[in-house]
Design an enzyme around this catalytic site. Structure first.
Site, PDB file in Angstrom:
ATOM      1  N   GLU A  49      51.596 -54.161  11.913  1.00 45.95           N
ATOM      2  CA  GLU A  49      51.736 -55.050  13.063  1.00 45.95           C
ATOM      3  C   GLU A  49      50.669 -54.712  14.084  1.00 45.95           C
ATOM      4  O   GLU A  49      50.385 -53.527  14.309  1.00 45.95           O
ATOM      5  CB  GLU A  49      53.136 -54.805  13.656  1.00 45.95           C
ATOM      6  CG  GLU A  49      53.420 -55.574  14.907  1.00 45.95           C
ATOM      7  CD  GLU A  49      54.857 -55.371  15.390  1.00 45.95           C
ATOM      8  OE1 GLU A  49      55.506 -54.405  14.953  1.00 45.95           O
ATOM      9  OE2 GLU A  49      55.306 -56.172  16.209  1.00 45.95           O
ATOM     10  N   ASN A 368      58.688 -65.202  12.579  1.00 47.42           N
ATOM     11  CA  ASN A 368      59.230 -63.867  12.802  1.00 47.42           C
ATOM     12  C   ASN A 368      60.350 -63.951  13.811  1.00 47.42           C
ATOM     13  O   ASN A 368      60.150 -64.453  14.921  1.00 47.42           O
ATOM     14  CB  ASN A 368      58.150 -62.934  13.348  1.00 47.42           C
ATOM     15  CG  ASN A 368      58.733 -61.575  13.717  1.00 47.42           C
ATOM     16  OD1 ASN A 368      59.159 -60.827  12.839  1.00 47.42           O
ATOM     17  ND2 ASN A 368      58.787 -61.269  15.005  1.00 47.42           N
ATOM     18  N   GLU A 369      61.505 -63.485  13.418  1.00 48.73           N
ATOM     19  CA  GLU A 369      62.669 -63.440  14.302  1.00 48.73           C
ATOM     20  C   GLU A 369      62.912 -64.791  14.965  1.00 48.73           C
ATOM     21  O   GLU A 369      63.181 -64.881  16.164  1.00 48.73           O
ATOM     22  CB  GLU A 369      62.521 -62.314  15.344  1.00 48.73           C
ATOM     23  CG  GLU A 369      62.511 -60.943  14.679  1.00 48.73           C
ATOM     24  CD  GLU A 369      62.546 -59.775  15.644  1.00 48.73           C
ATOM     25  OE1 GLU A 369      62.368 -59.982  16.852  1.00 48.73           O
ATOM     26  OE2 GLU A 369      62.739 -58.642  15.172  1.00 48.73           O
TER      27      GLU A 369
HETATM   28  O1  AHR Z   1      58.139 -53.913  15.642  1.00 52.11           O
HETATM   29  C1  AHR Z   1      58.284 -54.220  16.983  1.00 52.11           C
HETATM   30  C2  AHR Z   1      58.848 -55.614  17.220  1.00 52.11           C
HETATM   31  O2  AHR Z   1      60.198 -55.623  16.907  1.00 52.11           O
HETATM   32  C3  AHR Z   1      58.292 -56.705  16.375  1.00 52.11           C
HETATM   33  O3  AHR Z   1      57.142 -57.237  16.905  1.00 52.11           O
HETATM   34  C4  AHR Z   1      59.367 -57.734  16.382  1.00 52.11           C
HETATM   35  O4  AHR Z   1      59.392 -58.454  15.176  1.00 52.11           O
HETATM   36  C5  AHR Z   1      60.605 -56.914  16.572  1.00 52.11           C
HETATM   37  O5  AHR Z   1      61.392 -57.413  17.569  1.00 52.11           O
END
Ligand code: AHR
Length: 815
Positions: A49, A368-369
């Site tokens: 990330e 994502n999420e």
């Molecule tokens: O890994 C840190 C963060 O946690 C990521 O960006 C997100 O997907 C999650 O909330």
């Protein structure tokens, strides 16, 4: 000795003998000749990330910070010195420069790189750049310096390029000269005559005229596999033998808003034309590790690439469904870039960028999420388009806000877990009884990131316990990755991160060694394990106040009363006004009107498509056992509402969530206990709600009917967790044993049906003097595994496992 003392000593001795006897009773039985399922070949991977300066100032080894001058309208990360005070420097922005002036001048270096550094020289001057908290320079190594320059007003001075140590010694130097009116690149190779991890770059000149500089770069010549990664960091992640690599985020995929989301097409080709973007983790991302480099990185590690692509949902906004064309096309083109033939448009670009062969991308994750109806709709259109063209691509859905899309049902869903050590230990058997008929699980992000300091042994042990559960159940959990992976210690935006580094050093958390122990000792098939007489996990009874919440919903609450178990009224709302002592979540507000409490509309609610969670808390944080009664009514929205209890902090999730997951579910959660039931509620109907909170038994009633109950009396979680596998290639039997209790546990291991054991093997043990022990840059391996030989006869092994330890027993067989 007095009689009473003698009695006490004898009692103590009896207790000690009894405890030792009981300890000796823990039995682990492994059915060696009854193999279970094959272990998912993609089980443990990494999640790369762009967070905490993981790429710029991290694995991407560029030493100059703000090399393109795009970071700000000031000389951010650069210092300018004019010896006689007559020279000046500023950021020249081709987009905002006065018209007449612009006409006279050459344009910007390229249309995506509009700012450059303008030096108006009149005498000698110097520019300095410290890079990302100091440049790591190593004696004897070559550094490739390059910049683009153009000049006007007869500037004709050569430029001296120097790498200088923090105590002022020159470590390398060279000269560039003969600048012209149009942009040109000036490269230099600099060989370091000394070392310093905190060196800086100096560019100096002398004379009159105007100089423009762009893309000032200093890179180590040697990179990992010659593919442009910082060697020590690339090796640290490669040592985890990841089976897959998810990238590039995380929240970075969404961006803080849709203009700052991850557009992969802006991240390929020449680094000079990669638009820099503000990363929501608080720095400018140069995208130098772009889509191509991520694919290359995965390939170089032998990992399957998994691209997480934006679902048309930014951190704050959502693309209307009828404008999703670009997002759909981006996904199709991303697949073509990775896999398409050289004759295709995007496959051709891949070849031009140095990789004619297909990257063989197999996994793409949509969003994502993201969750709720907005996500479900976008999921449906993106999946259809992708599968119409690429039926074999595996598309992963987000499991978020308590659910995942149902149409089409995903093959794999991505669940995320961040919590404290107890939660992970308590949930280590979560997948033992998981629905095998539903989608496969990708635990795309997990980590103990609370109650673990900066990442201590206790957190690592809890993750090890949780990982035994994933390995035991890798027929359903097909992929999993710790998160986040990286952190430059100078810019920590997330509390706990697996690998931490500065300009020249790194250390892994104890969790890093857990990841590595699992990766190094995976095995290919599971073996059935039975654990008897292990110490039980104890759940403490906590205290806290009450509260109310909504998410994706507008709801009303009234007639709130809290009563002690003896019938004493502890609290009653009059709801004529909001009490100033009540605590509210920072992202919403509440109002009272006519004796009714309700969330105030948030800007996103008014925008009509996205709701943030909103909560409010009241009462005494010392309350332990009590009964809450109230009336609540759902007015509108996807979900229902939440009643909080035993609450001390806003993020705590001790609550009854009524009508969650799109009004399909009631979930009762209290620390380590949780239960979910299929229950929906009616909009516009006032419900009588009662929550009984007594000891570790919580009961929830709707209109007088008991709907849900959780209790530790019904749960049985052990402090010994085991996963057993066999590695078909070596024939080794591999036991992973986690003791998450505080003290040693004596264990007898019975390897049933293991006639081929040689009686030798090794034990790889991760533990430390204290569960609170951590690693640091100064003591990077304080908590790291130690290996010892193991000898035994027959099929039984007696061994004591230290408190807070993780042991891999790797036992040889003659196959
Ligand atoms: O890994 C840190 C963060 O946690 C990521 O960006 C997100 O997907 C999650 O909330």
């Amino acid at each position: 000795m007095k009689k009473r003392t003698i009695q006490l000593v004898s009692l103590g001795l009896i207790l000690f003998v009894l405890t030792s006897f009981l300890q000796a009773q823990t039995r682990i039985t492994v059915e060696v000749n009854k193999p279970g399922h094959t272990i998912s070949p993609t089980l443990f991977g990494i999640f790369f990330e762009d967070i905490n300066n993981s790429t710029d100032g991290g694995i991407y080894p560029e030493l100059v910070r703000n090399r393109s001058f795009e970071n700000a309208d000031t000389l951010q990360y650069w210092k300018f010195q004019s010896t006689n005070g007559n020279s000046s420097a500023l950021i020249f922005n081709a987009a905002t420069a006065p018209q007449g002036f612009r006409r006279q001048m050459a344009g910007p270096l390229n249309p995506l790189n509009l700012k450059s550094l303008q030096v108006k020289a009149n005498g000698s001057f110097k520019l300095l750049n410290d890079g990302y908290w100091g440049m790591n320079i190593v004696k004897g190594n070559n550094y490739l310096f390059k910049l683009a320059a153009r000049v006007t007003d007869d500037f004709n001075s050569p430029l001296n390029i120097r790498i200088v140590s923090s105590d002022g010694k020159e470590l390398a130097s060279g000269v560039i000269k003969d600048f012209g009116a149009i942009w040109k690149y000036y490269p230099l190779t600099l060989t370091a005559s000394g070392s310093d991890p905190k060196a800086h770059l100096e560019i100096s000149g002398e004379g009159k005229g105007t100089l423009y500089l762009e893309m000032v770069s200093l890179m180590p010549e040697k990179t990992w596999k010659d593919h442009g990664l910082r060697i020590d960091l690339a090796e640290a992640q490669d040592a985890l033998h990841p089976k897959f690599a998810r990238f590039p985020g995380g929240s970075w995929v969404d961006g803080s808003d849709i203009t700052r989301m991850y557009y992969w097409k802006n991240t390929i080709g020449s680094i000079d034309t990669r638009a820099e973007v503000w990363n929501l983790w608080r720095y400018y991302a140069t995208n130098s590790i772009g889509y191509h480099e991520y694919l290359q990185m995965a390939e170089d590690m032998g990992a399957e690439a998994m691209f997480c692509i934006n679902a048309g949902m930014g951190g704050r906004d959502i693309i209307p469904l009828d404008r999703m064309g670009q997002w759909i096309q981006d996904a199709l083109d991303a697949i073509e870039y990775a896999n398409g033939p050289v004759s295709s448009v995007w496959g051709g670009l891949r070849a031009k960028n140095g990789h004619p062969e297909s990257f063989n991308l197999k996994y793409i994750e949509i969003g994502n999420e993201n969750g709720g109806s907005a996500y479900n709709e976008r999921w449906a259109v993106m999946v259809k388009a992708i599968h119409d063209k690429y039926p074999d691509i595996k598309i992963i859905a987000n499991e978020w806000a308590g659910g995942h899309p149902k149409d089409p049902v995903p093959e794999i869903v991505d669940e995320h877990y961040y919590n404290n050590p107890d939660w992970f230990i308590w949930n280590s058997n979560k997948y033992d009884s998981y629905d095998r008929k539903g989608p496969k699980i990708f635990v795309g992000e997990y980590a103990v990131n609370r109650g673990t300091g900066n990442g201590n042994l206790r957190g690592a042990i809890a993750e090890a316990a949780w990982m035994t559960g994933m390995e035991r159940n890798s027929d359903v959990v097909v992929m999993a990755a710790y998160a986040p992976l990286w952190c430059n210690i100078n810019n920590k935006a997330w509390p706990v991160n697996l690998i931490n580094f500065d300009s020249h050093r790194w250390f892994g958390l104890p969790s890093y060694y857990v990841q590595k122990m699992f990766a190094d000792n995976q095995g290919t098939v599971t073996l059935l394990v039975k654990i008897e007489n292990a110490p039980k996990v104890k759940i403490p009874v906590t205290s806290g106040s009450i509260g109310f919440g909504t998410r994706n919903c507008v709801a009303e609450f009234k007639d709130v009363q809290v009563t002690s178990t003896k019938g004493k009224v502890l609290f009653k709302t009059d709801l004529s006004k909001i009490d100033e002592k009540w605590r509210k979540s920072p992202w919403g507000d509440w109002t009272v009107q006519d004796g009714v409490l309700k969330p105030a509309p948030s800007p996103s609610q008014m925008g009509g498509f996205m709701f943030m969670g909103n909560s409010i808390f009241m009462g005494d944080t010392l309350w332990t056992d009590y009964i809450i009664t109230l009336k609540a009514c759902k007015i509108s929205g996807d979900n229902g509402f939440q009643i909080y209890f035993r609450n001390k902090e806003i993020r705590s999730r001790n609550r009854w969530d009524i009508g969650g997951s799109g009004n399909t579910t009631c979930s009762l959660d209290y620390g380590l206990l949780s239960d979910a039931k299929n229950v929906s509620i009616e909009t516009g109907r006032w419900y009588d709600i009662k929550l009984e909170i007594i000891g570790n038994t919580i009961k929830g009633y709707l209109d007088g009917q008991l709907v849900q109950e959780i209790s530790d009396t019904k749960m049985d979680v052990k402090d010994i967790n085991v996963s057993a596998t066999r590695d078909e290639k070596s024939g080794d039997i591999i036991l992973k044993i986690v003791n998450s209790s505080a003290g040693p546990v004596k264990t007898q291991i019975d390897l049933r049906g293991a006639g081929t054991l040689t009686g030798s093997g090794k034990a790889i043990v991760l533990t430390s003097g204290s569960p609170l022990d951590e690693n640091t840059l100064e003591e990077p391996t304080k908590v790291s595994p130690k290996t010892e030989e193991v000898k035994f006869s027959g099929t039984k092994i007696t061994r004591s496992f230290q408190g807070n330890s993780f042991t891999v027993l790797r036992l040889k067989t003659s196959k």
